[in-house]
Design an enzyme around this catalytic site. Structure first.
Site, PDB file in Angstrom:
ATOM      1  N   GLU A 286       0.868  -1.185   0.000  1.00 62.12           N
ATOM      2  CA  GLU A 286       0.000   0.000   0.000  1.00 62.12           C
ATOM      3  C   GLU A 286       0.899   1.227   0.000  1.00 62.12           C
ATOM      4  OE1 GLU A 286      -3.110  -0.164  -0.756  1.00 62.12           O
ATOM      5  OE2 GLU A 286      -2.746  -2.307  -0.853  1.00 62.12           O
ATOM      6  N   CYS A 320      -1.977   9.192   4.230  1.00 56.72           N
ATOM      7  CA  CYS A 320      -1.969   8.788   2.821  1.00 56.72           C
ATOM      8  C   CYS A 320      -3.265   9.230   2.160  1.00 56.72           C
ATOM      9  CB  CYS A 320      -1.785   7.291   2.698  1.00 56.72           C
ATOM     10  SG  CYS A 320      -2.983   6.386   3.660  1.00 56.72           S
TER      11      CYS A 320
HETATM   12  P1  NAP Z   1       8.821   4.996   3.384  1.00 57.69           P
HETATM   13  O1  NAP Z   1       9.910   5.961   3.428  1.00 57.69           O
HETATM   14  O2  NAP Z   1       8.542   4.309   2.099  1.00 57.69           O
HETATM   15  O3  NAP Z   1       9.096   3.925   4.545  1.00 57.69           O
HETATM   16  C1  NAP Z   1       8.182   2.901   4.834  1.00 57.69           C
HETATM   17  C2  NAP Z   1       8.925   1.741   5.469  1.00 57.69           C
HETATM   18  O4  NAP Z   1       9.794   1.163   4.492  1.00 57.69           O
HETATM   19  C3  NAP Z   1       9.797   2.137   6.643  1.00 57.69           C
HETATM   20  O5  NAP Z   1       9.731   1.133   7.629  1.00 57.69           O
HETATM   21  C4  NAP Z   1      11.176   2.197   6.025  1.00 57.69           C
HETATM   22  O6  NAP Z   1      12.230   1.981   6.948  1.00 57.69           O
HETATM   23  C5  NAP Z   1      11.094   1.032   5.059  1.00 57.69           C
HETATM   24  N1  NAP Z   1      12.100   1.020   3.987  1.00 57.69           N
HETATM   25  C6  NAP Z   1      12.839   2.050   3.507  1.00 57.69           C
HETATM   26  N2  NAP Z   1      13.638   1.599   2.514  1.00 57.69           N
HETATM   27  C7  NAP Z   1      13.412   0.277   2.366  1.00 57.69           C
HETATM   28  C8  NAP Z   1      13.918  -0.731   1.507  1.00 57.69           C
HETATM   29  N3  NAP Z   1      14.831  -0.483   0.558  1.00 57.69           N
HETATM   30  N4  NAP Z   1      13.439  -1.985   1.640  1.00 57.69           N
HETATM   31  C9  NAP Z   1      12.504  -2.277   2.563  1.00 57.69           C
HETATM   32  N5  NAP Z   1      11.990  -1.360   3.411  1.00 57.69           N
HETATM   33  C10 NAP Z   1      12.431  -0.091   3.304  1.00 57.69           C
HETATM   34  O7  NAP Z   1       7.427   5.694   3.825  1.00 57.69           O
HETATM   35  P2  NAP Z   1       7.135   6.550   5.115  1.00 57.69           P
HETATM   36  O8  NAP Z   1       7.778   7.889   4.965  1.00 57.69           O
HETATM   37  O9  NAP Z   1       7.410   5.763   6.324  1.00 57.69           O
HETATM   38  O10 NAP Z   1       5.541   6.711   5.028  1.00 57.69           O
HETATM   39  C11 NAP Z   1       4.923   7.688   4.242  1.00 57.69           C
HETATM   40  C12 NAP Z   1       4.417   7.087   2.950  1.00 57.69           C
HETATM   41  O11 NAP Z   1       3.522   6.013   3.252  1.00 57.69           O
HETATM   42  C13 NAP Z   1       3.601   8.060   2.119  1.00 57.69           C
HETATM   43  O12 NAP Z   1       3.957   7.909   0.778  1.00 57.69           O
HETATM   44  C14 NAP Z   1       2.162   7.614   2.364  1.00 57.69           C
HETATM   45  O13 NAP Z   1       1.266   7.947   1.341  1.00 57.69           O
HETATM   46  C15 NAP Z   1       2.341   6.134   2.493  1.00 57.69           C
HETATM   47  N6  NAP Z   1       1.227   5.507   3.196  1.00 57.69           N
HETATM   48  C16 NAP Z   1       0.332   4.776   2.481  1.00 57.69           C
HETATM   49  C17 NAP Z   1      -0.758   4.201   3.104  1.00 57.69           C
HETATM   50  C18 NAP Z   1      -1.758   3.395   2.328  1.00 57.69           C
HETATM   51  O14 NAP Z   1      -2.576   2.707   2.937  1.00 57.69           O
HETATM   52  N7  NAP Z   1      -1.733   3.434   1.017  1.00 57.69           N
HETATM   53  C19 NAP Z   1      -0.922   4.367   4.477  1.00 57.69           C
HETATM   54  C20 NAP Z   1       0.027   5.114   5.185  1.00 57.69           C
HETATM   55  C21 NAP Z   1       1.100   5.674   4.533  1.00 57.69           C
HETATM   56  P3  NAP Z   1      13.059   3.231   7.544  1.00 57.69           P
HETATM   57  O15 NAP Z   1      12.082   4.010   8.363  1.00 57.69           O
HETATM   58  O16 NAP Z   1      14.129   2.581   8.337  1.00 57.69           O
HETATM   59  O17 NAP Z   1      13.565   4.003   6.365  1.00 57.69           O
END
Ligand code: NAP
Length: 515
Positions: A286, A320
């Site tokens: 997601e 999101c």
């Molecule tokens: P993110 O930067 O993509 O990080 C999400 C998770 O992925 C974190 O635990 C992060 O760890 C991890 N991660 C980073 N690089 C990775 C890799 N190469 N391989 C595996 N995991 C990795 O997103 P965020 O800033 O936490 O959250 C905001 C985003 O989430 C926004 O784009 C928002 O729209 C989206 N979101 C979507 C929904 C939905 O239901 N569609 C709901 C909530 C949020 P680290 O923290 O250690 O970097």
């Protein structure tokens, strides 16, 4: 027998008793800031000595927790533990697994104020947003617990004379659960509990921005009686261990919620078969959104303005589902703009320890810088109506910002900003409104405001988003009321909190016996 699922009511902090409990929890959690947190593998604490800190975004030098960081070695140890635990956990009575979640829900109810307080400090959520997050986490536990009871019942099949047939759902194996920081309780709990209740074991890598909130689930699950090795907590940098977890040959599935960039990377890496791998990895991803509200010429303009401001600036626009573009018919454009500006002027901002502050800080420096950059781009692309400034002297605060006269294909109309920035776009008539509403790569949430039934019917058919709201705000989905997930680059449309969700963590086995 367990009763029917009911959504957990959110607290009203005007009730003096709840206000006092929240104040006491904030004080108690502050006394916990010096804690050092281990990894949790195979039911045991594991330390690595390689530490990272979780900070308060509203008070940027304040450390609220120190964590041992997992490296590849710990991922391997956790994987071995999870594989071993899976051999017995997969055969547990599904009813027992369901009951485990219901117990966890009750423990979370007991610890509710504490969890809310962690989120106030760790993500700068206001009290109401924090409590809604905890209520949603409780809902996930309560709902998925009951769902497992339903799915463990005999599944209907058509009879074939001379045979005994049945189809059962069995778990997949060891899964990686990778949540974001913005719903640090609800999304982390939702994905993890779904994976566990269906009989899988889990490597949980929390977001590096919200590990304190994430760690609470480890404690809660332990108290609920989860067997060792089923839930393994391995905090660490996604950029360091993320690829390794995803590419591990024994990883059977990845449940991810986060940005489009990371989600697509996971999807790509998971599709490549590693040596020793004997399955196609399943990815539930997601991702981001560029959610819009359409305000038609026949809309209740006041209601639309109210909903737009709430959707755009609740939790600093870091949902999101947040509204980051509003498409307004030219006939009511000026009136609507005036109203949203007036409402935005009334929003309070500051450290959300104070319940009078509606908006808190954005999550970290990278986010502050990125949002500030988009505001500068937006100022060139349109006309700034309100806000436009940030202040990171103490914490990462950004004013709620509205920029009008934005072209449908402008940068701030197309790219996810994930902050309190709203682009206002003028549209002309229904054809144009629907075209602009659908002209991004995303498709998560959207809302349509009109009193015209024909136009509403059309919006229901044409507005291509996973969660469409008519005449209400585009945030605030409830478990089993509004199953949640998006189209296109917003993800795999897994519909969290819906009745199809648990099947994503299982595979169906059909058994036919000749009579
Ligand atoms: P993110 O930067 O993509 O990080 C999400 C998770 O992925 C974190 O635990 C992060 O760890 C991890 N991660 C980073 N690089 C990775 C890799 N190469 N391989 C595996 N995991 C990795 O997103 P965020 O800033 O936490 O959250 C905001 C985003 O989430 C926004 O784009 C928002 O729209 C989206 N979101 C979507 C929904 C939905 O239901 N569609 C709901 C909530 C949020 P680290 O923290 O250690 O970097």
């Amino acid at each position: 027998m367990v009763g029917e699922f009911r959504n957990e009511a959110v607290l009203d902090f005007n009730v003096p008793e709840d206000k006092q409990k929240m104040e006491a929890a904030l004080e108690y959690i502050r006394s916990q800031f010096s804690r050092e947190y281990p990894l949790h593998i195979n039911g045991e604490d594991v330390t690595t000595g390689n530490l990272f800190k979780s900070y308060n975004p509203a008070n940027k030098t304040e450390v609220i927790g120190t964590f041992h960081r997992a490296g590849k070695k710990e991922v391997d140890i956790a994987m071995a533990a999870a594989l071993q635990a899976f051999e017995t956990w997969k055969n547990f009575d599904p009813e027992e697994r369901g009951i485990l979640l219901l117990k966890a829900a009750n423990i979370m109810r007991r610890r509710r104020f504490e969890l809310n307080a962690w989120m106030v400090y760790e993500t700068s959520k206001n009290w109401i947003e924090a409590d809604a997050d905890t209520a949603e986490a409780i809902d996930f536990l309560d709902f998925y617990g009951r769902e497992m009871l339903r799915l463990s019942e005999r599944q209907p099949l058509t009879d074939n004379p001379g045979e005994f047939n049945k189809m059962i759902y069995i778990p997949l194996g060891v899964g990686a659960v990778i949540p974001p920081w913005n719903f640090p309780n609800a999304i982390l709990v939702g994905m993890t509990s779904a994976a566990i209740v269906t009989g899988n074991s889990v490597l949980l890598k929390p977001s590096s921005d919200s590990p304190c909130t994430g760690y609470c689930l480890v404690e809660i699950m332990q108290e609920a009686g989860i067997p060792a090795g089923v839930l393994n907590f391995i905090p660490g940098a996604g950029s360091e261990i993320g690829d390794y977890i995803v590419q591990h040959p024994k990883t059977r599935f990845i449940a991810f919620t986060g940005s489009m960039e990371v989600g697509l990377r996971i999807n790509r890496l998971a599709a490549q078969t590693s040596e020793g791998q004997i399955w196609i990895k399943r990815v539930v991803a997601e991702m981001g959104g560029k959610d819009g509200i359409v305000v038609d010429s026949e809309a209740d303009v006041e209601a639309a303005a109210e909903a737009t401001v709430a959707s755009a600036f609740g939790f600093q626009g870091q949902k999101c589902s947040a509204c980051s573009r509003v498409m307004v018919d030219e006939s009511i454009y000026d009136d609507f703009c005036e109203r949203i500006v007036e409402k935005t002027k009334k929003l309070t901002m500051g450290d959300t320890i104070n319940p009078d502050n509606y908006m808190g800080a954005v999550i970290n420096k990278a986010s502050f810088d990125s949002i500030s950059k988009y505001i500068e781009i937006g100022k060139k692309e349109g006309k700034l109506l309100i806000g436009g400034e940030g202040d990171d002297s103490k914490g990462y605060f950004i004013q709620p910002t509205i920029i009008k006269d934005i072209a449908p294909d402008a940068v701030i109309s197309q790219e996810e900003i994930f902050g309190p920035v709203l682009a206002v776009i003028k549209v002309k008539g229904m054809d144009n409104a629907m075209h602009v509403a659908n002209n991004t790569i995303y498709g998560l949430t959207g809302a349509f405001f009109s009193r015209n039934k024909g136009k509403i019917t059309r919006a229901k058919r044409e507005f291509h988003v996973g969660n469409l709201y008519i005449n209400r705000k585009c945030t605030g989905a409830l478990v089993d009321v509004h199953p949640f997930g998006g189209f296109n680059m917003s993800g795999t449309d897994s519909k969290a909190g819906g009745r199809d969700y648990l099947q994503l963590f299982m595979q169906a086995k059909t058994i036919t016996e000749q009579l």
